[in-house]
Scaffold this active site. Structure first.
Site, PDB file in Angstrom:
ATOM      1  CB  SER A  90      63.442  58.951  38.859  1.00 18.35           C
ATOM      2  OG  SER A  90      63.898  58.807  40.250  1.00 18.35           O
ATOM      3  CD  GLU A 138      57.991  50.956  40.491  1.00 18.76           C
ATOM      4  OE1 GLU A 138      57.731  52.067  40.243  1.00 18.76           O
ATOM      5  OE2 GLU A 138      57.554  50.387  41.654  1.00 18.76           O
ATOM      6  N   GLY A 198      55.626  57.706  40.803  1.00 14.74           N
ATOM      7  CA  GLY A 198      55.305  58.124  42.165  1.00 14.74           C
ATOM      8  C   GLY A 198      55.256  59.591  42.137  1.00 14.74           C
ATOM      9  N   GLY A 199      56.282  59.985  42.652  1.00 13.54           N
ATOM     10  CA  GLY A 199      56.423  61.556  42.964  1.00 13.54           C
ATOM     11  C   GLY A 199      55.642  62.597  42.036  1.00 13.54           C
ATOM     12  CD  GLU A 240      58.397  53.419  48.158  1.00 18.14           C
ATOM     13  OE1 GLU A 240      57.151  53.540  48.461  1.00 18.14           O
ATOM     14  OE2 GLU A 240      58.975  54.065  47.401  1.00 18.14           O
ATOM     15  CG  HIS A 281      56.062  49.989  45.587  1.00 17.91           C
ATOM     16  ND1 HIS A 281      57.010  50.529  46.476  1.00 17.91           N
ATOM     17  CD2 HIS A 281      55.840  50.705  44.570  1.00 17.91           C
ATOM     18  CE1 HIS A 281      57.531  51.620  45.878  1.00 17.91           C
ATOM     19  NE2 HIS A 281      56.774  51.690  44.570  1.00 17.91           N
ATOM     20  N   GLY A 290      62.273  57.434  43.421  1.00 15.14           N
ATOM     21  CA  GLY A 290      62.557  58.504  44.270  1.00 15.14           C
ATOM     22  C   GLY A 290      63.840  59.204  44.551  1.00 15.14           C
ATOM     23  CG  ASN A 316      52.680  54.342  44.284  1.00 12.51           C
ATOM     24  OD1 ASN A 316      51.878  54.362  45.088  1.00 12.51           O
ATOM     25  ND2 ASN A 316      53.759  53.661  44.466  1.00 12.51           N
ATOM     26  CD1 TRP A 317      48.962  60.087  43.680  1.00 14.43           C
ATOM     27  CD2 TRP A 317      47.694  60.904  45.290  1.00 14.43           C
ATOM     28  NE1 TRP A 317      48.313  61.126  43.066  1.00 14.43           N
ATOM     29  CE2 TRP A 317      47.616  61.657  44.013  1.00 14.43           C
ATOM     30  CE3 TRP A 317      46.923  61.468  46.402  1.00 14.43           C
ATOM     31  CZ2 TRP A 317      46.627  62.747  44.008  1.00 14.43           C
ATOM     32  CZ3 TRP A 317      46.066  62.539  46.290  1.00 14.43           C
ATOM     33  CH2 TRP A 317      45.980  63.274  45.252  1.00 14.43           C
ATOM     34  CE  LYS A 318      56.115  55.904  45.696  1.00 17.78           C
ATOM     35  NZ  LYS A 318      58.007  55.746  45.427  1.00 17.78           N
TER      36      LYS A 318
HETATM   37  P1  PGA Z   1      59.124  57.510  41.909  1.00 20.55           P
HETATM   38  O1  PGA Z   1      58.240  56.244  42.383  1.00 20.55           O
HETATM   39  O2  PGA Z   1      58.411  57.924  40.510  1.00 20.55           O
HETATM   40  O3  PGA Z   1      58.835  58.749  42.956  1.00 20.55           O
HETATM   41  O4  PGA Z   1      60.556  57.336  41.702  1.00 20.55           O
HETATM   42  C1  PGA Z   1      58.051  55.356  41.621  1.00 20.55           C
HETATM   43  C2  PGA Z   1      57.280  54.448  42.435  1.00 20.55           C
HETATM   44  O5  PGA Z   1      57.647  54.287  43.707  1.00 20.55           O
HETATM   45  O6  PGA Z   1      56.353  53.500  41.984  1.00 20.55           O
END
Ligand code: PGA
Length: 237
Positions: free
Chosen positions: A198, A155, A219-220, A87, A85, A161, A7-9
């Site tokens: 994470s 999640e 994500g990251g 966010e 998600h 994050g 997930n590149w956000k």
């Molecule tokens: P993260 O994000 O791996 O950076 O914790 C996961 C996500 O939001 O899907």
């Protein structure tokens, strides 16, 4: 076979994706998917599935400035859509009803839905995580889902994050609970459950081997091809 989803956000421009694709060459039988920002969805032909991080609540086309419909995504070769998600739920204020509507639109257009759920830290500390996640699933699971068309991503908000990954016991327990909830909410449907929060090249193997984990949402660590490739290959190393 596991599902490894990146997930590149809100990160990346076409040049970043081109450079990333040049060095991302995983040797794996796992199913890989990458959730990109809208402008990158068509920027590069991909060897694996591409997904959108969100979509419009509105169907088809029309006077909805700034919106992107499920049909538009489908027409671009996108095969998956992420709905709810954390966010979008907690930063953009999306509620279960909206998440459900979006998921139903995605399914109607023929997209696979990744439905995200997860509790905040205060909910976990209050001991109410199971009830909270159950309520999220009950209220946001698409009514038009059919067998194999939806994946649930667990999640925990406090793990996203933050570098604070959930423990393997916590993950196993919540995945078992979600499986149980899905038996009631979506009887007879085969629904994979992936973990996100994470996930890194260092902890992916252990998470992927945890009971009830069908894959990971990253994500990251998906932004750099090296670490993401390691995650894609982690359970086979
Ligand atoms: P993260 O994000 O791996 O950076 O914790 C996961 C996500 O939001 O899907």
């Amino acid at each position: 076979m596991k599902m490894i989803l990146g997930n590149w956000k809100m990160n990346g421009v076409p040049a970043d994706l081109w450079a990333w694709s040049e060095s991302f060459k995983p040797q794996t039988n796992n199913e890989i998917g990458l959730f990109l920002p809208y402008p990158l969805l068509n920027a590069q032909p991909m060897q694996f599935k591409v997904g959108a991080q969100d979509l419009s609540r509105f169907e088809g086309s029309g006077a909805f400035t700034g919106e992107v419909s499920a049909d538009m995504l489908k027409s671009m070769g996108v095969s998956m859509a992420m709905c709810g998600h954390s966010e979008r739920r907690h930063v953009m204020g999306e509620g279960d009803d909206l998440v459900k509507t979006k998921a139903e639109n995605a399914l109607r257009a023929g997209l696979h839905v990744i439905l995200c759920v997860g509790e905040k830290l205060e909910t976990r500390e209050a001991g109410s995580s199971n009830a909270y996640v159950e309520a999220q699933i009950a209220a946001s699971f698409p009514a038009n889902a059919a067998d194999g068309r939806v994946t649930v991503a667990y999640e925990p908000v406090w793990a996203i994050g933050t570098g604070k990954v959930a423990g393997e016991d916590e993950i196993a327990a919540m995945h078992a609970h979600i499986k149980d909830v899905l038996k009631r909410v979506a009887p007879g449907q085969n629904i994979a459950i992936v973990y996100g929060g994470s996930v890194t090249a260092d902890n992916a193997a252990a998470i992927l081997k945890t009971q009830g984990v069908d894959g990971v949402l990253v994500g990251g660590a998906s932004l750099k091809p090296g670490p993401f490739q390691k995650i894609c290959e982690a359970d086979e190393a």
